[in-house]
Each structure stands twice: as C-alpha cells, then as structure tokens.
Design a protein around this motif. Structure first.
Motif, PDB file in Angstrom:
ATOM      1  N   GLY A 163       2.074  49.036  55.900  1.00 48.26           N
ATOM      2  CA  GLY A 163       0.764  48.448  56.184  1.00 48.26           C
ATOM      3  C   GLY A 163       0.854  46.929  56.107  1.00 48.26           C
ATOM      4  N   ASN A 164       0.444  46.249  57.168  1.00 48.33           N
ATOM      5  CA  ASN A 164       0.515  44.777  57.148  1.00 48.33           C
ATOM      6  C   ASN A 164      -0.870  44.134  57.034  1.00 48.33           C
ATOM      7  OD1 ASN A 164      -0.399  45.338  59.664  1.00 48.33           O
ATOM      8  ND2 ASN A 164       1.239  44.276  60.774  1.00 48.33           N
ATOM      9  N   ALA A 165      -1.898  44.949  56.870  1.00 47.57           N
ATOM     10  CA  ALA A 165      -3.273  44.455  56.660  1.00 47.57           C
ATOM     11  C   ALA A 165      -4.071  45.641  56.145  1.00 47.57           C
ATOM     12  CB  ALA A 165      -3.856  43.934  57.975  1.00 47.57           C
ATOM     13  N   CYS A 166      -5.209  45.362  55.491  1.00 48.25           N
ATOM     14  CA  CYS A 166      -6.022  46.493  55.030  1.00 48.25           C
ATOM     15  C   CYS A 166      -7.485  46.111  54.916  1.00 48.25           C
ATOM     16  CB  CYS A 166      -5.512  47.033  53.706  1.00 48.25           C
ATOM     17  SG  CYS A 166      -5.896  45.998  52.308  1.00 48.25           S
ATOM     18  N   MET A 167      -8.337  47.089  55.142  1.00 47.55           N
ATOM     19  CA  MET A 167      -9.789  46.860  55.104  1.00 47.55           C
ATOM     20  C   MET A 167     -10.500  48.194  54.859  1.00 47.55           C
ATOM     21  SD  MET A 167     -10.666  46.737  59.159  1.00 47.55           S
ATOM     22  CE  MET A 167     -12.226  47.595  59.010  1.00 47.55           C
ATOM     23  N   PHE A 168     -11.805  48.112  54.562  1.00 44.72           N
ATOM     24  CA  PHE A 168     -12.633  49.323  54.471  1.00 44.72           C
ATOM     25  C   PHE A 168     -13.284  49.591  55.834  1.00 44.72           C
ATOM     26  CE2 PHE A 168     -12.676  47.968  49.980  1.00 44.72           C
ATOM     27  CZ  PHE A 168     -12.318  49.149  49.374  1.00 44.72           C
ATOM     28  N   HIS A 169     -13.464  50.891  56.168  1.00 41.24           N
ATOM     29  CA  HIS A 169     -14.116  51.200  57.460  1.00 41.24           C
ATOM     30  C   HIS A 169     -15.463  51.911  57.290  1.00 41.24           C
ATOM     31  CE1 HIS A 169     -11.531  54.938  56.942  1.00 41.24           C
ATOM     32  NE2 HIS A 169     -12.764  55.420  56.982  1.00 41.24           N
ATOM     33  N   ASP A 170     -15.887  52.144  56.032  1.00 41.12           N
ATOM     34  CA  ASP A 170     -17.155  52.882  55.876  1.00 41.12           C
ATOM     35  C   ASP A 170     -18.143  52.168  54.956  1.00 41.12           C
ATOM     36  OD1 ASP A 170     -15.978  53.309  53.429  1.00 41.12           O
ATOM     37  OD2 ASP A 170     -16.202  55.483  53.453  1.00 41.12           O
ATOM     38  N   ARG A 171     -18.030  50.862  54.882  1.00 39.92           N
ATOM     39  CA  ARG A 171     -18.992  50.104  54.057  1.00 39.92           C
ATOM     40  C   ARG A 171     -19.861  49.272  55.000  1.00 39.92           C
ATOM     41  NH1 ARG A 171     -15.998  48.130  48.617  1.00 39.92           N
ATOM     42  NH2 ARG A 171     -15.471  46.359  49.925  1.00 39.92           N
ATOM     43  N   ARG A 172     -20.986  49.850  55.350  1.00 39.30           N
ATOM     44  CA  ARG A 172     -21.877  49.215  56.321  1.00 39.30           C
ATOM     45  C   ARG A 172     -23.018  48.555  55.573  1.00 39.30           C
ATOM     46  NH1 ARG A 172     -20.086  53.962  57.806  1.00 39.30           N
ATOM     47  NH2 ARG A 172     -21.895  55.028  56.937  1.00 39.30           N
ATOM     48  N   VAL A 173     -22.923  47.250  55.382  1.00 37.09           N
ATOM     49  CA  VAL A 173     -23.936  46.509  54.634  1.00 37.09           C
ATOM     50  C   VAL A 173     -24.560  45.473  55.567  1.00 37.09           C
ATOM     51  CG1 VAL A 173     -24.397  45.067  52.615  1.00 37.09           C
ATOM     52  CG2 VAL A 173     -22.597  46.807  52.513  1.00 37.09           C
ATOM     53  N   PRO A 174     -25.830  45.688  55.942  1.00 35.00           N
ATOM     54  CA  PRO A 174     -26.457  44.698  56.813  1.00 35.00           C
ATOM     55  C   PRO A 174     -26.743  43.417  56.034  1.00 35.00           C
ATOM     56  CG  PRO A 174     -28.029  46.423  56.229  1.00 35.00           C
ATOM     57  CD  PRO A 174     -26.737  46.773  55.562  1.00 35.00           C
ATOM     58  N   GLY A 175     -26.904  42.324  56.757  1.00 37.68           N
ATOM     59  CA  GLY A 175     -27.183  41.061  56.079  1.00 37.68           C
ATOM     60  C   GLY A 175     -26.407  39.956  56.753  1.00 37.68           C
ATOM     61  N   ASP A 176     -26.114  38.926  55.986  1.00 34.25           N
ATOM     62  CA  ASP A 176     -25.426  37.785  56.598  1.00 34.25           C
ATOM     63  C   ASP A 176     -23.915  38.046  56.688  1.00 34.25           C
ATOM     64  OD1 ASP A 176     -24.409  37.449  54.077  1.00 34.25           O
ATOM     65  OD2 ASP A 176     -25.808  35.856  53.538  1.00 34.25           O
ATOM     66  N   ASP A 177     -23.194  37.085  57.224  1.00 32.10           N
ATOM     67  CA  ASP A 177     -21.754  37.248  57.421  1.00 32.10           C
ATOM     68  C   ASP A 177     -21.006  37.459  56.114  1.00 32.10           C
ATOM     69  OD1 ASP A 177     -22.079  37.038  60.052  1.00 32.10           O
ATOM     70  OD2 ASP A 177     -21.334  34.975  60.243  1.00 32.10           O
ATOM     71  N   ALA A 178     -21.533  36.858  55.013  1.00 31.15           N
ATOM     72  CA  ALA A 178     -20.836  36.964  53.733  1.00 31.15           C
ATOM     73  C   ALA A 178     -20.800  38.413  53.246  1.00 31.15           C
ATOM     74  CB  ALA A 178     -21.500  36.075  52.687  1.00 31.15           C
ATOM     75  N   TRP A 179     -21.934  39.126  53.331  1.00 30.15           N
ATOM     76  CA  TRP A 179     -21.940  40.532  52.907  1.00 30.15           C
ATOM     77  C   TRP A 179     -21.043  41.369  53.811  1.00 30.15           C
ATOM     78  CZ3 TRP A 179     -23.581  41.709  48.338  1.00 30.15           C
ATOM     79  CH2 TRP A 179     -24.632  40.987  47.745  1.00 30.15           C
TER      80      TRP A 179
END
Ligand code: ADE
Length: 235
Positions: A99-115
C-alpha cells in the motif's frame, strides 16, 4: 530494526508465525485482548478475539496499534492482511500489493473542507515503501478502509473518486494512530475477493482466505529479508 506486524485474523498470520517459529508471549497486552508472537526483533500482534471470532475493523485495529506503539516502540509497523480489490484494475485473487497511500471510504461528514479532509484521512505511509516495492517487484496500490465487508454504492463512489484500489477494514485506522506518534507504517495486502466480480463478497473471501494468506507468507518472508538487510531507517 524492530518490526511489528499488526494482523487482524489468526488465519492471515499463522502461516507466517509458523514459518518463523514465533512464540506467543502470554498476557503481554493484558487486560487488552491483543496477542503478541515474537522471534528476536520480529513481532506479530493480533487484535485478539471477541464473540469467538477474531476482532476485525477500525476500533480493534486502533487499540492494537496504540498498545503496540506504547509497549513495544517499533521502528516500523507493517499491517499485513487480506483485502478486496477490482478486477477492472488488474487485481487477481492472491495478488499481493504494497500500500502506497491510505484513506477511509465510509466516513461521510458534510461541512467545510477541513471536516471532509479529516474524514478521508489520507495518512502518510512509510517513505521506504516505493524502494521496497521496486526491489521486490511488488505492485503498489492505494488502500481504502471502511467498517464493513460489503460495499455500498456510496463507498464505491468515494473509492473511485479518490483513486482507491484495495478495500480493507483496518489500514487507515492503523495509519491514523501511527500518524499521531510519527511511527512509520506500511501495508502488505493480499486479495481475497474482487469487488466487481458479481460474486458475494463473504463467499469469495471465505473461499480464498487460505490462498491469500499463503501469498502473504511468501511476500512477507521476502519483505523481512530485504528490510533486515538494509540500514535502519525511521521516517
Ligand atoms: N478484507 C478482505 N476482503 C475485504 C473486502 N472486500 N472489504 C473489506 N475488507 C476485506
């Protein structure tokens, strides 16, 4: 180099534990359920069990990772395990990736770019991953993590919009904890199921778990040989 493998399922780790003749250090993480197997500088930590099943998912992975860092102070954490992938990306059952990168795919938080940015994660992965992949001829791919084995259309949308290729249930949670402590983390992922095969994920996963775990054993032996033959690096 002190290496700590974090693995969710015993089936994924046992070919590797047996190959190295690693021994369990009883109650090392007591009262936590995590279990430690050790041989010299090589460590394998399992999440442990609950409800007569191996603990999987982000919560258990986070607890195990923090306990591992606090109690073992590893130079490198390696998350080794199985994953789903896409045949449209060239994936095959039993193919092993770094794996050369990683992220979550099921955390849907509306709001600004920071969230939104926080929710996706996109945590750092060990800078030596690329060189190791080149040395061993292993393909690299982006790991995306969620709390479910199945994949909902909204998960697929996030995975595809962010270049995700490997779907697991622990990687980004482990990388999150590592990011808090500046602990290098890398991923070794073997494919048990193809998310776009049309076959039920659990059925495909169960059928291919042993094959994918044996592929992990073979890849991890090469990875360890390569890592211990090079100078210690902690970035
Ligand atoms: N582990 C193995 N296959 C998986 C999948 N399809 N999704 C999440 N975790 C997995």
């Amino acid at each position: 180099m002190k290496i700590a493998y974090i693995v969710a399922k015993l089936a994924e780790a046992s070919p590797f534990i047996e190959h190295y003749g690693m021994e369990e250090v009883e109650n090392f993480f007591s009262p936590l359920p995590c279990r430690l197997y050790k041989k010299g500088e090589l460590h394998v930590i399992l999440n442990g069990m609950q409800h007569e099943s191996d603990l999987v998912g982000c919560e258990a992975a986070s607890v195990t990772t923090l306990a591992t860092i606090e109690r073992l102070h590893p130079d490198l954490i390696i998350n080794s395990g199985t994953c789903g992938a896409f045949k449209s990306d060239g994936a095959e059952i039993g193919k092993v990736y770094l794996g050369n990168a990683c992220m979550f795919h099921d955390r849907r938080v509306p709001g600004d770019d920071a969230w939104g940015t926080q929710s996706l994660g996109n945590y750092p992965v060990w800078s030596g991953t690329d060189a190791l992949a080149q040395q061993l001829g292993l393909p690299q791919a982006k790991v995306t993590t969620g709390s479910s084995l199945d994949m909902q259309p909204c998960d697929l949308e996030i995975i595809k919009a962010n270049g995700g290729q490997l779907k697991d249930m622990e990687g980004a949670a482990i990388a999150f904890v590592c990011s808090l402590t500046d602990t290098p983390v890398m991923f070794v992922k073997s494919v048990t199921d193809l998310c776009d095969s049309g076959v039920g994920t659990f059925e495909e996963f169960t059928r291919n778990l042993a094959k994918a775990s044996e592929a992990l054993r073979l890849a991890n032996i090469k990875i360890i040989e390569q890592l211990i033959s090079q100078p210690n690096t902690k970035d």
